[in-house]
Design a protein around this motif. Sequence first.
Motif, mmCIF file in Angstrom:
data_model
loop_
_atom_site.group_PDB
_atom_site.id
_atom_site.type_symbol
_atom_site.label_atom_id
_atom_site.label_comp_id
_atom_site.label_asym_id
_atom_site.label_seq_id
_atom_site.Cartn_x
_atom_site.Cartn_y
_atom_site.Cartn_z
ATOM 1 N N PRO A 8 0.558 -1.437 -0.156
ATOM 2 C CA PRO A 8 0.410 -0.149 0.121
ATOM 3 C C PRO A 8 1.220 1.115 -0.403
ATOM 4 O O PRO A 8 1.781 1.489 0.970
ATOM 5 C CB PRO A 8 -0.897 0.304 1.575
ATOM 6 C CG PRO A 8 -0.694 -1.057 1.953
ATOM 7 C CD PRO A 8 0.721 -2.068 0.785
ATOM 8 N N GLY A 9 0.459 2.798 -0.532
ATOM 9 C CA GLY A 9 0.939 3.411 -0.458
ATOM 10 C C GLY A 9 2.401 3.518 -1.684
ATOM 11 O O GLY A 9 3.308 3.320 -1.861
ATOM 12 N N LEU A 10 2.702 2.204 -2.414
ATOM 13 C CA LEU A 10 4.201 1.697 -3.018
ATOM 14 C C LEU A 10 4.697 1.237 -2.129
ATOM 15 O O LEU A 10 6.430 2.568 -2.569
ATOM 16 C CB LEU A 10 4.077 3.108 -4.362
ATOM 17 C CG LEU A 10 3.285 2.621 -5.265
ATOM 18 C CD1 LEU A 10 3.717 3.615 -6.998
ATOM 19 C CD2 LEU A 10 3.273 1.271 -5.842
ATOM 20 N N GLU A 11 4.872 1.194 -0.384
ATOM 21 C CA GLU A 11 5.988 2.299 0.180
ATOM 22 C C GLU A 11 7.433 1.330 0.211
ATOM 23 O O GLU A 11 6.882 -0.370 0.194
ATOM 24 C CB GLU A 11 5.675 2.121 1.492
ATOM 25 C CG GLU A 11 6.531 1.663 2.687
ATOM 26 C CD GLU A 11 6.347 2.202 3.752
ATOM 27 O OE1 GLU A 11 4.933 2.435 4.009
ATOM 28 O OE2 GLU A 11 6.095 2.550 4.959
ATOM 29 N N GLY A 12 8.523 1.518 0.339
ATOM 30 C CA GLY A 12 9.458 0.555 -0.090
ATOM 31 C C GLY A 12 9.214 -0.397 -2.026
ATOM 32 O O GLY A 12 10.569 -0.808 -1.895
ATOM 33 N N VAL A 13 8.717 0.361 -2.728
ATOM 34 C CA VAL A 13 9.442 0.325 -4.012
ATOM 35 C C VAL A 13 9.609 0.602 -5.156
ATOM 36 O O VAL A 13 9.266 2.421 -4.694
ATOM 37 C CB VAL A 13 7.564 0.029 -4.688
ATOM 38 C CG1 VAL A 13 7.730 0.079 -6.038
ATOM 39 C CG2 VAL A 13 6.504 -1.361 -4.388
ATOM 40 N N VAL A 14 10.480 0.444 -5.770
ATOM 41 C CA VAL A 14 11.199 2.175 -6.464
ATOM 42 C C VAL A 14 10.913 2.577 -8.015
ATOM 43 O O VAL A 14 10.417 1.142 -8.688
ATOM 44 C CB VAL A 14 12.664 1.581 -6.287
ATOM 45 C CG1 VAL A 14 13.629 2.579 -7.582
ATOM 46 C CG2 VAL A 14 13.891 0.919 -5.493
ATOM 47 N N MET B 1 14.221 -3.306 0.231
ATOM 48 C CA MET B 1 13.711 -2.157 -1.053
ATOM 49 C C MET B 1 13.557 -3.095 -1.530
ATOM 50 O O MET B 1 14.702 -3.729 -2.413
ATOM 51 C CB MET B 1 14.781 -0.514 -1.068
ATOM 52 C CG MET B 1 14.148 0.464 -1.964
ATOM 53 S SD MET B 1 15.231 1.594 -1.377
ATOM 54 C CE MET B 1 16.407 1.575 -2.369
ATOM 55 N N SER B 2 12.219 -3.273 -2.725
ATOM 56 C CA SER B 2 12.928 -3.716 -4.158
ATOM 57 C C SER B 2 13.425 -3.054 -5.045
ATOM 58 O O SER B 2 14.141 -1.962 -5.177
ATOM 59 C CB SER B 2 10.863 -3.630 -4.728
ATOM 60 O OG SER B 2 10.673 -2.539 -5.445
ATOM 61 N N TYR B 4 14.388 -1.549 -8.940
ATOM 62 C CA TYR B 4 13.878 -0.696 -9.740
ATOM 63 C C TYR B 4 13.264 -1.830 -10.826
ATOM 64 O O TYR B 4 13.780 -2.303 -11.754
ATOM 65 C CB TYR B 4 14.865 0.567 -10.523
ATOM 66 C CG TYR B 4 14.091 0.955 -11.426
ATOM 67 C CD1 TYR B 4 12.888 1.231 -11.327
ATOM 68 C CD2 TYR B 4 15.075 1.437 -11.942
ATOM 69 C CE1 TYR B 4 12.379 2.786 -12.011
ATOM 70 C CE2 TYR B 4 14.505 2.371 -13.614
ATOM 71 C CZ TYR B 4 13.336 2.757 -13.305
ATOM 72 O OH TYR B 4 12.998 3.176 -14.449
ATOM 73 N N ARG B 348 -4.181 5.576 1.628
ATOM 74 C CA ARG B 348 -2.502 6.011 2.210
ATOM 75 C C ARG B 348 -1.704 6.556 1.228
ATOM 76 O O ARG B 348 -1.780 6.746 0.088
ATOM 77 C CB ARG B 348 -2.161 3.684 2.145
ATOM 78 C CG ARG B 348 -0.606 4.193 3.061
ATOM 79 C CD ARG B 348 0.071 3.038 3.606
ATOM 80 N NE ARG B 348 0.810 2.916 3.992
ATOM 81 C CZ ARG B 348 1.714 3.577 4.316
ATOM 82 N NH1 ARG B 348 1.060 3.673 5.834
ATOM 83 N NH2 ARG B 348 3.231 3.209 5.060
ATOM 84 N N LEU B 349 -1.204 7.139 1.419
ATOM 85 C CA LEU B 349 0.035 8.215 1.126
ATOM 86 C C LEU B 349 0.495 7.403 -0.115
ATOM 87 O O LEU B 349 1.328 6.416 0.304
ATOM 88 C CB LEU B 349 1.020 9.426 1.193
ATOM 89 C CG LEU B 349 1.795 10.133 0.904
ATOM 90 C CD1 LEU B 349 0.848 11.349 -0.084
ATOM 91 C CD2 LEU B 349 2.867 10.775 1.672
ATOM 92 N N ILE B 350 0.588 8.177 -1.495
ATOM 93 C CA ILE B 350 0.855 6.530 -2.645
ATOM 94 C C ILE B 350 3.187 7.597 -3.058
ATOM 95 O O ILE B 350 2.593 8.776 -3.138
ATOM 96 C CB ILE B 350 0.589 6.030 -4.120
ATOM 97 C CG1 ILE B 350 -0.804 6.177 -3.522
ATOM 98 C CG2 ILE B 350 1.374 6.055 -5.021
ATOM 99 C CD1 ILE B 350 -1.533 5.971 -4.850
ATOM 100 N N ARG B 351 3.544 7.437 -2.134
ATOM 101 C CA ARG B 351 4.629 7.798 -2.429
ATOM 102 C C ARG B 351 6.285 6.611 -2.659
ATOM 103 O O ARG B 351 6.617 6.114 -1.672
ATOM 104 C CB ARG B 351 5.294 8.496 -0.990
ATOM 105 C CG ARG B 351 6.247 9.458 -0.629
ATOM 106 C CD ARG B 351 7.224 9.676 -0.375
ATOM 107 N NE ARG B 351 8.457 10.667 0.119
ATOM 108 C CZ ARG B 351 9.420 11.094 -0.588
ATOM 109 N NH1 ARG B 351 9.797 10.040 -1.516
ATOM 110 N NH2 ARG B 351 9.989 11.607 -0.361
ATOM 111 N N GLN B 353 9.570 4.839 -3.677
ATOM 112 C CA GLN B 353 10.906 5.391 -3.371
ATOM 113 C C GLN B 353 11.559 5.748 -5.192
ATOM 114 O O GLN B 353 11.192 5.258 -5.952
ATOM 115 C CB GLN B 353 11.772 4.403 -2.916
ATOM 116 C CG GLN B 353 11.151 3.250 -1.900
ATOM 117 C CD GLN B 353 11.806 4.039 -0.649
ATOM 118 O OE1 GLN B 353 11.983 5.506 -0.494
ATOM 119 N NE2 GLN B 353 12.401 3.545 0.479
#
Lengths: 374, 371
Positions: A8-14, B1-2, B4, B348-351, B353
């Motif tokens: 959710p929120g693309l957290e941690g997704v680059v 972290m995934s 890219y 949820r805020l889409i933020r 990395q």
Amino acid sequence: MKVPEFSPGLEGVVAAETAVSEVDGANGRLIYRGGYLIEDLAKVASFEETSYLLWNGALPDKRELETLRHQMAAARRLKDSARDALKCLEADTDPMDVLRTIVSAQGAAKAITKPTLDEAIALTAVFPTIVAASFRRRQGTEPLEPREDLGHAANLLWMMEGREASPERVHWLDTYLVLLADHGLNASTFTARVIASTGSDLASCVVGAIAALKGPAHGGATYAARSMLDKIGSAENAEKWLREQHAQHARFPGFGHRVYRTYDPRAKILREMAKEAAPELYKTAAHTEEVALQILHEAHPDRPNATNVDFWASVVLTGVGIPKELFTCLFATSRVAGWTAHVLESLADLRLIRPASVWKGPQPGNKPLPIASR
Amino acid sequence: MSQYVPGLEGIVAAQTAISLVDGANGRLVYRGYVIADLAEEMSFEEVAHLLWYGRLPVRAELDALTLELAGSRALTPAAMTTLEALPQDTDPMDVLRSVVSVQGIEHRLEKPTIPLAIHATASFPTILASFHRRQLGLPPVKPRADLAHAANYLYMLSGKESSPELVRALNTYLVLLADHGMNASTFTARVIASTDSDLASCLVGAIGALKGPAHGGAPSQVMDQLEQIGSPENAEHWMREARKRKVRFMGFGHRVYRTYDPRAKILKAMCERLNPTFYALASKVEETALAILHEEHPERPQATNVEFYSAGVLQAIGLPKAFFPPTFAVSRAAGWTAHVLEQVANNRLIRPQSEYIGPEPRKPVPLAERG
């Protein structure tokens, strides 16, 4: 390829590779293009130099800076149609709605064009004109023409007030603009990059970014922090007010961040400036911060609950003489440098950003009933 | 972290119950219904109801929605004057982006709701038709509350009622394009919604994204390319030459579909009926394009996408090329707003990395010491 689980929120997704800036949350560092730490850069560079750096990847020499200053100064006027559109809006329109609309009108064109550095410079240069006009119309005064002999920050204050601001106020504002100019893949910058990925034009990217920044969970937080300080009123009242709010599960605006696990380096610089820029408000704010951090730590000892940039930005902007209704616009006035730098960077290897979604609806195959049988 | 993943391809950015693009099987599903079952049976209003409320309306609900849409068509005075302030030769997408922004001012920072979604969706045809009339030097036509969404759009464009056949064609187009999973403009709207911004903000962002040639800007480019080709006889020669110059064929290929786009299939049949001249050229170009693309990349699914035959349908309806992308927006407004409501319901805020690829930290040199 295996579809990863939903974050959710693309957290941690680059979602991008970038050289424009890096938020090193674990170590509390913000790095701007070229590898400069924000605290080092804020000491030596103006907003124009910082913008040059974000756009070009290197700090300008004197001649390059002069050229940029001239180019920006010459691009401060609105097109006639954008000026006319501005007059169509009620004087009391929210300044962010004015900015969203007038940037769209200023960028309106006959045909779509690929974003360029010249467009980035021109769009960045025109923000103060729109923001100041919005301020003056709210005050019931006529917008003023920009002055070409003033720097970006000084001209903004000139267009708001019709007189030259003191060097201190110009310096505080300029430093604020440097500090907020970029910040990794935040929601508005990401919005700009998604729009750019379709091959759209620069104005569309920037209008979308303004629209995202407008959200209280993003750029609206500086206003919320200042409103909180207004309600608290004085240092003596902080403890009582904050404890009551906390008991009602209210969040404290200006605290907490998705990425930083330590004190936000920008907040640190702004806090120092606030002492001088707004001494009275500083006292209330410093005590508020102390109590808020204490309460948050008691409630969640495990969480890093550091003060974020919005909290101290709200105090510094007050010292500069900016009313809180303009805070989000000021944020945009700074961040447009970063937005446009990201868009230009993304053009080098443009690929449509089109993520996947997980289906949570009914299994397909039901035949729809005609309305008479429903 | 995934790691890219360029373009976030395959990365799940949302859970949704609004639409499913089942690329492997060439199916588009709205809230459980396969698009082919909806396209020629349902009005745009029924489908908008389906997208917003999650189910098809009963008669009373449909009547209420139709009435509410019809009652929300007028522009605010500020929106109308802004529309008139923009130069006559402005790209209609830029007009839409600017005027939707003004139209939203009265609902500043309100939490998105279904009534606001209806209100915003209702205004799109009015903005476009009014601007189209202005380009022709004609006064705007007031919306007619007794006409449905598609019929009223055509009425406001031309000032007269269109034939049932054209109204039906536009309605089917509006149904077909109303939603399509996590496409770039819908995703943009959801990212903006995730900051707690307002509905107009989500829509101006989505319009900006749709404008891009890799998204909604394609149908007008399809038309440009067909005009350059000129005739079916010239197709093979023109296209083989173009290919040598690495020219892309517009209207082919899609990130998600691995088979023929189900919407393209319906639009193709409509073109054959409504726009035979276009169809004669387009079907020959399609055949040639698919053959060439297959020769080049036999492993790739190179199917015709929705943009290709959209162009022929919109032309038959009488729209100028520049109005193809914003008419796409007239349809997609229903999907965008439905997605915003879904996002807001569980926000949820889409933020995401980013991965830093710049130089390691170093000290800046003051201006006086630079070069």
